[in-house]
Enzyme design. Structure first.
Site, PDB file in Angstrom:
ATOM      1  N   ARG A  96       0.572  -1.332   0.454  1.00 18.94           N
ATOM      2  CA  ARG A  96       0.059  -0.142  -0.418  1.00 18.94           C
ATOM      3  C   ARG A  96       0.574   1.422   0.040  1.00 18.94           C
ATOM      4  O   ARG A  96       1.711   1.217   1.081  1.00 18.94           O
ATOM      5  CB  ARG A  96      -0.769  -0.333   1.172  1.00 18.94           C
ATOM      6  N   LEU A  98       2.971   4.167  -0.200  1.00 18.59           N
ATOM      7  CA  LEU A  98       4.794   4.549  -0.235  1.00 18.59           C
ATOM      8  C   LEU A  98       5.683   4.146   0.714  1.00 18.59           C
ATOM      9  O   LEU A  98       6.130   4.027   2.223  1.00 18.59           O
ATOM     10  CB  LEU A  98       4.797   5.968  -0.308  1.00 18.59           C
ATOM     11  N   CYS A  99       5.179   2.471   0.690  1.00 17.42           N
ATOM     12  CA  CYS A  99       6.422   1.794   1.666  1.00 17.42           C
ATOM     13  C   CYS A  99       6.939   0.883   0.987  1.00 17.42           C
ATOM     14  O   CYS A  99       7.646   0.244   1.521  1.00 17.42           O
ATOM     15  CB  CYS A  99       4.830   0.487   2.157  1.00 17.42           C
ATOM     16  N   GLY A 100       7.348   1.779   0.330  1.00 18.45           N
ATOM     17  CA  GLY A 100       9.218   0.520  -0.422  1.00 18.45           C
ATOM     18  C   GLY A 100       9.958   0.731   0.441  1.00 18.45           C
ATOM     19  O   GLY A 100      10.967  -0.435   0.839  1.00 18.45           O
ATOM     20  N   ASN A 103       8.958  -1.505   3.052  1.00 15.69           N
ATOM     21  CA  ASN A 103       9.060  -3.493   2.309  1.00 15.69           C
ATOM     22  C   ASN A 103      10.631  -3.824   2.311  1.00 15.69           C
ATOM     23  O   ASN A 103      11.202  -4.866   2.842  1.00 15.69           O
ATOM     24  CB  ASN A 103       8.073  -3.129   1.223  1.00 15.69           C
TER      25      ASN A 103
END
Length: 131
Positions: A96, A98-100, A103
């Site tokens: 979901r 901007l979770c780069g 992650n």
């Protein structure tokens, strides 16, 4: 702040016999009303924050139930035996927005754990992305 200034004014306007004047009483009533308004506003803000936390908690409940089910299905060391365990790594990341960065950190931690646990035991890696 209003209460402090009005208290100073009230203290300076005392009549000679120690009784409060009408002006002092009006200042005091105005101060109390101002404090009541501020308190009511703070209560409304706290209520809105609480409602937001409760909503997010209810939205996360399905994930918690799924994790509880997953952990309850895993056998304990007593049930399987000390040498028969398989290591299972379940990194949970977000799918979901901007979770780069999050992650990426989860993937790196899973790789480090994978390197630490690799050896004579079997290792399973099950990746989960939560929407």
């Amino acid at each position: 702040m209003l209460a402090r200034s009005s208290m100073a004014t009230v203290a300076s306007l005392r009549s000679g016999r120690g009784m409060a004047t009408v002006k002092q009483l009006r200042l005091r009533v105005a101060s109390v009303k101002s404090i009541q308004r501020i308190t009511k506003t703070m209560q409304m803000v706290a209520g809105a924050k609480l409602k937001g936390f409760q909503t997010r908690m209810m939205q996360a409940r399905p994930l918690g139930d799924a994790m509880d089910k997953l952990t309850n299905q895993m056998p304990t060391e007593d049930e399987v035996g000390p040498g028969d365990l398989t290591h299972i790594i379940v990194p949970i990341s977000s799918d979901r927005g901007l979770c780069g960065g999050v992650n990426n950190a989860v993937a790196k931690a899973a790789k480090v754990l994978d390197n630490d646990l690799s050896g004579d035991k079997e290792l399973l890696l099950q990746c989960v992305a939560v929407c």
